[in-house]
Design an enzyme around this catalytic site. Structure first.
Site, PDB file in Angstrom:
ATOM      1  N   GLY A  45       0.960  -1.285   0.072  1.00 41.87           N
ATOM      2  CA  GLY A  45       0.087   0.051  -0.051  1.00 41.87           C
ATOM      3  C   GLY A  45       0.842   1.178   0.079  1.00 41.87           C
ATOM      4  O   GLY A  45       2.194   1.197   0.376  1.00 41.87           O
ATOM      5  N   GLN A  50       3.041  10.003   1.336  1.00 42.80           N
ATOM      6  CA  GLN A  50       4.403   9.462   1.001  1.00 42.80           C
ATOM      7  C   GLN A  50       5.176   9.876  -0.249  1.00 42.80           C
ATOM      8  O   GLN A  50       6.458   9.499  -0.077  1.00 42.80           O
ATOM      9  CB  GLN A  50       4.274   7.730   1.236  1.00 42.80           C
ATOM     10  CG  GLN A  50       3.625   7.397   2.558  1.00 42.80           C
ATOM     11  CD  GLN A  50       3.614   5.921   2.367  1.00 42.80           C
ATOM     12  OE1 GLN A  50       2.533   5.406   1.997  1.00 42.80           O
ATOM     13  NE2 GLN A  50       4.582   5.164   3.017  1.00 42.80           N
ATOM     14  N   CYS A  91       6.283   0.028   7.287  1.00 45.65           N
ATOM     15  CA  CYS A  91       5.948   1.032   6.360  1.00 45.65           C
ATOM     16  C   CYS A  91       7.280   1.630   5.328  1.00 45.65           C
ATOM     17  O   CYS A  91       8.276   1.569   5.880  1.00 45.65           O
ATOM     18  CB  CYS A  91       5.495   2.316   7.369  1.00 45.65           C
ATOM     19  SG  CYS A  91       4.931   3.679   6.173  1.00 45.65           S
ATOM     20  N   LEU A  92       6.686   1.953   4.082  1.00 46.01           N
ATOM     21  CA  LEU A  92       7.683   2.199   3.330  1.00 46.01           C
ATOM     22  C   LEU A  92       8.512   3.608   3.713  1.00 46.01           C
ATOM     23  O   LEU A  92       9.525   3.651   3.253  1.00 46.01           O
ATOM     24  CB  LEU A  92       7.141   2.466   1.561  1.00 46.01           C
ATOM     25  CG  LEU A  92       6.554   1.120   1.091  1.00 46.01           C
ATOM     26  CD1 LEU A  92       6.166   1.358  -0.083  1.00 46.01           C
ATOM     27  CD2 LEU A  92       7.849  -0.051   1.179  1.00 46.01           C
ATOM     28  N   HIS A 134      -4.206   1.609   7.620  1.00 47.18           N
ATOM     29  CA  HIS A 134      -2.857   2.149   7.859  1.00 47.18           C
ATOM     30  C   HIS A 134      -2.848   3.092   6.620  1.00 47.18           C
ATOM     31  O   HIS A 134      -2.224   4.050   6.930  1.00 47.18           O
ATOM     32  CB  HIS A 134      -1.723   0.834   7.500  1.00 47.18           C
ATOM     33  CG  HIS A 134      -0.340   1.269   7.135  1.00 47.18           C
ATOM     34  ND1 HIS A 134       0.669   0.773   8.275  1.00 47.18           N
ATOM     35  CD2 HIS A 134       0.042   2.214   6.483  1.00 47.18           C
ATOM     36  CE1 HIS A 134       1.629   1.210   7.516  1.00 47.18           C
ATOM     37  NE2 HIS A 134       1.616   2.147   6.929  1.00 47.18           N
ATOM     38  N   GLU A 135      -3.138   2.986   5.560  1.00 51.43           N
ATOM     39  CA  GLU A 135      -2.963   3.838   4.317  1.00 51.43           C
ATOM     40  C   GLU A 135      -3.868   5.210   4.656  1.00 51.43           C
ATOM     41  O   GLU A 135      -3.479   6.320   4.374  1.00 51.43           O
ATOM     42  CB  GLU A 135      -3.236   3.256   3.127  1.00 51.43           C
ATOM     43  CG  GLU A 135      -2.450   2.122   2.708  1.00 51.43           C
ATOM     44  CD  GLU A 135      -1.006   2.393   2.928  1.00 51.43           C
ATOM     45  OE1 GLU A 135      -0.522   3.446   2.879  1.00 51.43           O
ATOM     46  OE2 GLU A 135      -0.110   1.490   3.065  1.00 51.43           O
ATOM     47  N   HIS A 138      -2.269   7.392   7.180  1.00 53.07           N
ATOM     48  CA  HIS A 138      -1.247   8.466   6.608  1.00 53.07           C
ATOM     49  C   HIS A 138      -1.902   9.564   5.894  1.00 53.07           C
ATOM     50  O   HIS A 138      -1.232  10.725   5.915  1.00 53.07           O
ATOM     51  CB  HIS A 138      -0.662   8.024   5.151  1.00 53.07           C
ATOM     52  CG  HIS A 138       0.582   6.754   5.674  1.00 53.07           C
ATOM     53  ND1 HIS A 138       1.620   7.352   5.883  1.00 53.07           N
ATOM     54  CD2 HIS A 138       0.694   5.622   5.185  1.00 53.07           C
ATOM     55  CE1 HIS A 138       2.548   6.585   5.928  1.00 53.07           C
ATOM     56  NE2 HIS A 138       1.909   5.389   5.607  1.00 53.07           N
TER      57      HIS A 138
HETATM   58 NI    NI Z   1       2.793   3.209   5.632  1.00 55.78          NI
END
Ligand code: NI
Length: 163
Positions: A45, A50, A91-92, A134-135, A138
């Site tokens: 995701g 991000q 998380c990226l 999670h997304e 963000h």
């Molecule tokens: Ni993330």
């Protein structure tokens, strides 16, 4: 086009994102770029902040089959949050960091797809439920690190010092 993924500490990850007023060609391009970026980084995701955007857009593919099935959700709203699941998240934007987060098991997500059509996604648990929460977090400037219990936060802080 692959975009640069911002990492924790960047102020853009802490912004409350704005709703997308209209799904334009530019928005479609951004969503497509986000999908490319997500796959290149081997993520499940990715959220717009991000990659430095302040718009409410998420993309995801929980990889429930071998075939790629990317999904775009614009202006996502979560409802019917019920039950509890607990699992490891990363998380990226927080490379190398992991921690156990408690999330709702059942989630209903509504929003627009990349064509501007209203869509509804329902999840009874598993990776999709976690990814949606999670997304969407963000988009409100929240990272999974904020949702760890104090003991885990301490562990992550120590790990980060060692990185
Ligand atoms: Ni993330």
């Amino acid at each position: 086009m692959k975009l640069k993924i911002l990492t924790e500490g960047d102020e853009k990850l802490r912004v409350i994102c704005k709703p997308v007023p209209k799904v334009t060609a530019q928005i479609k391009k951004l969503a497509a770029d986000m999908i490319e970026t997500m796959y290149a980084a081997k993520g499940v995701g990715l959220a717009a902040p991000q990659v430095g955007s302040d718009l409410r857009i998420i993309v995801f593919d929980p990889r429930t089959s071998r075939r790629r099935k990317p999904q775009v959700l614009i202006n996502p709203v979560l409802s019917e949050l019920e039950g509890e699941i607990r699992g490891d998240e990363g998380c990226l934007s927080c490379p190398g960091l992991w921690g156990e987060v408690t999330r709702y098991a059942h989630v209903k997500a509504t929003g627009l797809n990349e064509k501007g059509e209203e869509v509804e996604i329902e999840s009874e648990g598993g990776v999709l439920s976690v990814v949606l929460q999670h997304e969407t977090d963000h988009l409100d400037g929240i990272l999974f690190l904020d949702r760890l219990d104090p003991a885990q936060q301490l562990r992550v802080m120590k790990e980060r010092e060692e990185l």
